[in-house]
Design an enzyme around this catalytic site. Structure first.
Site, PDB file in Angstrom:
ATOM      1  N   CYS A  13     -10.432  -2.986  -5.117  1.00 57.88           N
ATOM      2  CA  CYS A  13      -9.310  -4.108  -5.644  1.00 57.88           C
ATOM      3  C   CYS A  13      -9.919  -5.415  -6.129  1.00 57.88           C
ATOM      4  O   CYS A  13      -9.641  -5.822  -7.193  1.00 57.88           O
ATOM      5  CB  CYS A  13      -8.572  -4.398  -4.550  1.00 57.88           C
ATOM      6  SG  CYS A  13      -7.342  -3.155  -3.988  1.00 57.88           S
TER       7      CYS A  13
ATOM      8  N   GLU B  57       0.665   4.955   0.636  1.00 59.28           N
ATOM      9  CA  GLU B  57      -0.555   6.019   1.184  1.00 59.28           C
ATOM     10  C   GLU B  57      -0.237   7.492   0.569  1.00 59.28           C
ATOM     11  O   GLU B  57       1.090   7.826   0.471  1.00 59.28           O
ATOM     12  CB  GLU B  57      -0.655   5.881   2.565  1.00 59.28           C
ATOM     13  CG  GLU B  57      -1.374   4.552   3.317  1.00 59.28           C
ATOM     14  CD  GLU B  57      -1.671   4.500   4.652  1.00 59.28           C
ATOM     15  OE1 GLU B  57      -1.221   5.466   5.305  1.00 59.28           O
ATOM     16  OE2 GLU B  57      -2.286   3.497   4.889  1.00 59.28           O
TER      17      GLU B  57
ATOM     18  N   CYS C  91      -3.765   0.726  -2.905  1.00 59.97           N
ATOM     19  CA  CYS C  91      -3.819  -0.451  -2.129  1.00 59.97           C
ATOM     20  C   CYS C  91      -2.611  -1.373  -2.654  1.00 59.97           C
ATOM     21  O   CYS C  91      -2.533  -1.164  -3.681  1.00 59.97           O
ATOM     22  CB  CYS C  91      -5.132  -1.204  -2.245  1.00 59.97           C
ATOM     23  SG  CYS C  91      -6.626  -0.514  -1.354  1.00 59.97           S
TER      24      CYS C  91
ATOM     25  N   ASN D  82       0.746  -1.166   0.170  1.00 61.09           N
ATOM     26  CA  ASN D  82      -0.134   0.028  -0.140  1.00 61.09           C
ATOM     27  C   ASN D  82       0.778   1.339   0.169  1.00 61.09           C
ATOM     28  O   ASN D  82       1.717   1.188   0.638  1.00 61.09           O
ATOM     29  CB  ASN D  82      -0.982   0.089   1.162  1.00 61.09           C
ATOM     30  CG  ASN D  82      -0.468  -0.349   2.510  1.00 61.09           C
ATOM     31  OD1 ASN D  82       0.413  -0.753   2.749  1.00 61.09           O
ATOM     32  ND2 ASN D  82      -1.103   0.063   3.603  1.00 61.09           N
TER      33      ASN D  82
ATOM     34  N   GLU E  86      -2.776  -4.624  -3.365  1.00 59.88           N
ATOM     35  CA  GLU E  86      -3.381  -5.317  -4.665  1.00 59.88           C
ATOM     36  C   GLU E  86      -3.202  -4.521  -5.875  1.00 59.88           C
ATOM     37  O   GLU E  86      -2.623  -5.202  -6.856  1.00 59.88           O
ATOM     38  CB  GLU E  86      -4.547  -5.850  -4.596  1.00 59.88           C
ATOM     39  CG  GLU E  86      -4.972  -6.703  -3.283  1.00 59.88           C
ATOM     40  CD  GLU E  86      -5.227  -5.994  -1.652  1.00 59.88           C
ATOM     41  OE1 GLU E  86      -4.638  -4.709  -1.567  1.00 59.88           O
ATOM     42  OE2 GLU E  86      -6.196  -6.380  -1.107  1.00 59.88           O
TER      43      GLU E  86
ATOM     44  N   CYS F  55     -10.366  -4.896  -0.730  1.00 61.34           N
ATOM     45  CA  CYS F  55     -11.581  -3.867  -0.689  1.00 61.34           C
ATOM     46  C   CYS F  55     -12.521  -3.902  -2.122  1.00 61.34           C
ATOM     47  O   CYS F  55     -11.793  -4.850  -2.832  1.00 61.34           O
ATOM     48  CB  CYS F  55     -11.040  -2.485  -0.483  1.00 61.34           C
ATOM     49  SG  CYS F  55     -10.061  -1.811  -2.040  1.00 61.34           S
TER      50      CYS F  55
HETATM   51  N1  THU Z   1      -5.163  -1.608   2.230  1.00 58.66           N
HETATM   52  C1  THU Z   1      -4.787  -2.403   1.235  1.00 58.66           C
HETATM   53  O1  THU Z   1      -3.519  -1.891   0.608  1.00 58.66           O
HETATM   54  N2  THU Z   1      -5.355  -3.521   0.889  1.00 58.66           N
HETATM   55  C2  THU Z   1      -6.416  -4.155   1.361  1.00 58.66           C
HETATM   56  O2  THU Z   1      -6.849  -5.215   0.972  1.00 58.66           O
HETATM   57  C3  THU Z   1      -7.246  -3.216   2.306  1.00 58.66           C
HETATM   58  C4  THU Z   1      -6.542  -1.842   2.719  1.00 58.66           C
HETATM   59  C5  THU Z   1      -4.660  -0.390   2.623  1.00 58.66           C
HETATM   60  C6  THU Z   1      -5.237   0.843   2.214  1.00 58.66           C
HETATM   61  C7  THU Z   1      -4.466   1.687   3.258  1.00 58.66           C
HETATM   62  O3  THU Z   1      -3.157   2.003   2.988  1.00 58.66           O
HETATM   63  C8  THU Z   1      -4.699   0.901   4.513  1.00 58.66           C
HETATM   64  O4  THU Z   1      -4.717  -0.271   3.891  1.00 58.66           O
HETATM   65  C9  THU Z   1      -5.763   1.008   5.600  1.00 58.66           C
HETATM   66  O5  THU Z   1      -6.874   1.143   4.823  1.00 58.66           O
END
Ligand code: THU
Length: 116
Positions: A78, A34, A43, A32, A45, A75
């Site tokens: 994704c 951010e 994300c 991820n 994925e 999510c």
């Molecule tokens: N996130 C992912 O990278 N993948 C997931 O399957 C769920 C959420 C990340 C997005 C964000 O940076 C953090 O998790 C919290 O939501």
């Protein structure tokens, strides 16, 4: 788990790693990424999908996702992005206890996918 070390998650502190297995046997990882403007976060994925597709791979066997959560699953955004490339196995693991995994088919996580 190794990829997860590179997660950029200074806001949520929730570090996610993904590993996408192509049908040809290659693995593309993602984390991820951010952003201070939270909605721009990517994300793990979708980062892995972007890496694989940009290298010419569009057929996938499976994706593994790991984060410090027992109930982790990709999510909705994704799921839709993965479904673009057809069926695959989705393996979710808790980074605090990788013996505990949940295995799904993508079509179970996102039935009735939007397709053009
Ligand atoms: N996130 C992912 O990278 N993948 C997931 O399957 C769920 C959420 C990340 C997005 C964000 O940076 C953090 O998790 C919290 O939501």
């Amino acid at each position: 788990m190794a990829a997860r070390r590179n997660a950029h998650a200074p806001y949520s502190k929730f570090r996610v790693g993904a590993a996408l297995l192509t049908k040809s046997g290659r693995v593309y990882t993602g984390v991820n990424v951010e952003n201070a403007s939270y909605g721009l976060t990517n994300c793990a994925e979708r980062v892995a999908v972007g890496k694989a597709v940009s290298e010419g791979h569009r057929k996938f066997q499976a994706i593994a996702v790991v984060a410090p959560s027992d109930g982790l699953s990709p999510c909705g955004a994704c799921r839709q992005v993965l479904a673009e490339f057809g069926e695959m196995v989705v393996i979710c693991a808790d980074s605090r206890n990788t013996h505990r995994v949940h295995i799904h088919l993508l079509s179970e996580l996102l039935p009735h996918t939007f397709k053009l």
